[in-house]
Design an enzyme around this catalytic site. Structure first.
Site, mmCIF file in Angstrom:
data_model
loop_
_atom_site.group_PDB
_atom_site.id
_atom_site.type_symbol
_atom_site.label_atom_id
_atom_site.label_comp_id
_atom_site.label_asym_id
_atom_site.label_seq_id
_atom_site.Cartn_x
_atom_site.Cartn_y
_atom_site.Cartn_z
ATOM 1 N N GLY A 217 -53.144 84.675 27.713
ATOM 2 C CA GLY A 217 -52.543 85.922 27.280
ATOM 3 C C GLY A 217 -52.888 86.247 25.840
ATOM 4 N N SER A 218 -51.921 86.799 25.134
ATOM 5 C CA SER A 218 -52.185 87.318 23.788
ATOM 6 C C SER A 218 -52.431 86.246 22.741
ATOM 7 C CB SER A 218 -51.032 88.215 23.349
ATOM 8 O OG SER A 218 -50.996 89.392 24.131
ATOM 9 N N THR A 219 -52.158 84.971 23.037
ATOM 10 C CA THR A 219 -52.524 83.939 22.062
ATOM 11 C C THR A 219 -54.029 83.896 21.868
ATOM 12 O OG1 THR A 219 -52.567 82.208 23.772
ATOM 13 C CG2 THR A 219 -50.496 82.515 22.566
#
Length: 487
Positions: A217-219
C-alpha cells in the site's frame, strides 16, 4: 587332493577378500551417506543423548532441554514459546526442525567441530562422546519483542524492528503464533498438536515477519519518493509536483482518487503528498519515472532479492516487471503486483534513517561454545547504497511531517524524533477482503540511538472505515520504539 584343496583355499580367500572389501567400502565410501540418512535412528539417538545448546535473547536462554524416558534422553523445551517462535523455530524428535534450530543444529547438538580442540576431538572419538552443545546469541531485544507482541494483541499481523546502523534485527513478531514445546516429543500429545497446527494450513507456524508477502500500500510511496528525488524528477520534497487531482491512469479512462477528497493533493509537494498519502501524486510520479527507474530504486532497497538470508531466508519482496504504463502508475501507490514482507518495509525505513546506506539485516550476533567462547562472530555488513545521504535526509524530514502533521500522528513520542508512513492496502478481488493496515517508521533519540520498524495488521477491524495504518499498525511501531529508546 592337493589341487582341490588349493582351489577351495583360494576360493575361501577370495570370499574373505571380498567381504573385507565390502566392509571397507561400507565403512569408508558409504559412511557419510548412511550416517546422514534420515532413516538412521542413531542420528536422533545421538542428537538427543545430551541437552542441546541454547538460543539466547538478551543474554538469557529462551530454549532448554528436558529429560525424557526411552532411547532419546532429552527433548527440546521453550520459554515464552509463542513469543519467540518466529525467532527460534522448533526442533522436534518426530518432525525435524526449522529456522535457527535447523540452521545451527550441529552447533546446538555439539557435533560442530569448532566446539572442540584437536586433543578434545581425539578424546571424544575414543570415548564416543561429543562436546556440550554451543549457543546461538541473537540480536533480538527482549523488550522490543515483548512490546510488539503486546501491541499486536489478538490481531493477525507481524512486526519487525531493526537497528539502522548495524542491521541487527531487534524484533521479529508474528501473530497468531504457537508454542514449539507442544511438538518437541514423539508422544501422542505431540502428534495431536502437530495435526492441530496443520489444520489451519499452518498459519500459526508461518513466520509472518519474514515469510508473508502482502501489498505494501502507501508505505511503498517512500520508495517512489526516493526514486523521484534520486532521478531529479523533483528537486526536493518541498517542490510542487505536476499532479492532476483526480488523476487518470495512462492510456485508460480509469480515474484514481484519494481517500481524503478534501486533502490538498492537487500538484502537492512530496512532503504534503506523504502527509496526506495523496494517490494522484505518487501514481503520476511512478508513471513519469517509468518501470526501469522504479525497479532500480526498489532493488537497491532489497526488492526482487531471491536470497535475503537473516540467516533464515526471507520471502522475496517483488517489484513486478513487464508492465503497461497504467500498471506502473498503480505500483506507485503500492498496489498492482507489488508485494513486500514486513522485514522489507522495515529495511526501507532503516536505509532512510542511515543516510541512505542499507545494512544487511541479521538476527544472530555470534555463535559460542558451552562456556561462552566465541566460535563465530557476525559483523555488520553493508548491503547497498540505497540512495544518497541528501535524499535520505529529505525523506526523513517528510516522514517527520507525516507524524507531526499527517496521517501518522498516533506514532508521536515526546522527546524523540519520529518519522513514519502509513499504508492501507487493498485485499482481494475488487478490494473485497479486509484491507491490510501498514506502518513503517524510524526514530532517534538525539544521542545516536535509532530504530526502524514496520508493522502490518491483517484483521484489525470488520468496519472498513476503522482500518487505517496509523490507527492499527502505528501503535505497534510506537510500542517498539518506546521499548528501545526509552521514552
Amino acid at each position: 587332493m592337493a589341487t582341490p584343496l588349493r582351489r577351495a583355499s583360494l576360493f575361501c580367500l577370495l570370499l574373505v577378500l571380498a567381504l573385507m572389501g565390502r566392509a571397507t567400502w561400507l565403512a569408508v565410501a558409504k559412511a557419510d551417506e548412511y550416517t546422514n540418512n534420515p532413516a538412521n535412528a542413531r542420528l536422533a539417538i545421538d542428537r538427543y543423548s545430551q541437552p542441546l545448546g541454547n538460543i539466547l535473547v538478551g543474554g538469557q536462554p529462551v530454549t532448554g532441554s528436558t529429560a525424557t524416558e526411552g532411547s532419546l534422553a532429552y527433548k527440546r523445551s521453550y520459554a515464552d514459546g509463542p513469543l519467540y517462535a518466529p525467532v527460534t523455530g522448533y526442533t522436534s524428535q518426530a518432525y525435524g526442525s526449522n529456522q535457527l534450530e535447523n540452521l545451527y543444529a550441529d552447533l546446538l547438538d555439539g557435533s560442530d567441530p569448532r566446539l572442540a580442540g584437536p586433543v578434545d576431538r581425539v578424546t571424544d572419538q575414543l570415548t564416543r562422546t561429543r562436546p556440550a552443545g554451543g549457543d546461538v546469541v541473537t540480536t533480538i531485544d527482549p523488550a522490543v519483542q515483548k512490546a510488539a507482541w503486546d501491541a499486536l494483541g489478538g490481531k493477525q499481523g507481524a512486526a519487525v524492528a531493526i537497528d539502522p546502523a548495524t542491521g541487527h534485527i531487534l524484533a521479529l513478531v508474528s501473530t497468531p503464533s504457537y508454542d514449539p514445546s507442544g511438538i518437541t516429543g514423539r508422544d501422542r500429545a505431540a502428534g495431536q498438536e502437530w495435526q492441530r497446527l496443520g489444520a489451519d494450513q499452518g498459519r500459526a507456524m508461518v513466520n509472518g515477519a519474514l515469510r508473508t508477502t502482502l501489498a505494501p500500500g502507501s508505505t511503498f510511496k517512500l520508495v517512489v519518493a526516493a526514486a523521484a528525488l534520486e532521478n531529479g524528477l523533483y528537486k526536493d520534497v518541498d517542490t510542487p509536483t505536476d499532479s492532476p487531482n483526480p488523476y487518470t491512469l495512462p492510456n485508460t479512462r480509469t480515474v484514481l482518487t484519494n481517500e481524503n477528497a478534501s486533502a490538498p493533493c492537487l500538484n502537492a509537494t512530496l512532503r504534503t503528498a506523504l502527509e496526506y498519502s495523496c494517490n494522484n501524486v505518487f501514481a503520476k510520479a511512478a508513471a513519469d519515472l517509468g518501470e526501469a527507474k522504479l525497479t532500480d530504486q526498489a532493488q537497491k532497497l532489497g526488492f526482487n532479492l531471491t536470497k535475503q538470508d537473516v540467516p533464515v531466508r526471507a520471502a522475496t519482496s517483488v517489484y513486478p516487471s513487464g508492465m503497461e504504463p497504467s500498471q506502473v502508475a498503480l505500483t506507485g501507490i503500492g498496489q498492482f503486483s507489488v508485494t513486500a514482507t514486513p522485514l522489507q518495509m522495515a529495511m526501507v525505513s532503516a536505509a532512510i534513517a542511515n543516510d541512505g546506506v542499507l545494512m544487511k539485516p541479521f538476527e544472530v550476533d555470534r555463535l559460542t561454545d558451552h562456556s561462552g567462547r566465541t566460535v563465530q562472530q557476525f559483523d555488520p555488513e553493508r548491503q547497498s547504497q540505497a540512495m544518497s545521504a541528501r535524499t535520505a535526509g529529505q525523506l526523513r524530514s517528510a516522514m517527520v511531517s507525516v507524524v507531526t502533521d499527517g496521517t501518522g500522528k498516533a506514532a508521536r513520542i515526546p522527546g524523540l524524533t519520529v518519522g513514519g508512513k502509513t499504508g492501507t492496502a487493498q485485499n482481494g478481488v475488487d478490494n473485497s477482503g479486509i484491507p491490510y493496515a501498514w506502518f513503517t517508521s524510524y526514530a532517534e533519540d538525539g544521542k545516536g540511538r535509532k530504530i526502524a520498524t514496520a508493522a502490518v495488521v491483517l484483521n484489525g477491524s470488520k468496519d472498513r472505515d476503522e482500518i487505517t495504518g496509523g490507527g492499527l499498525a502505528g501503535p505497534v511501531a510506537k510500542a517498539m520504539t518506546q521499548a528501545r529508546l526509552g521514552k
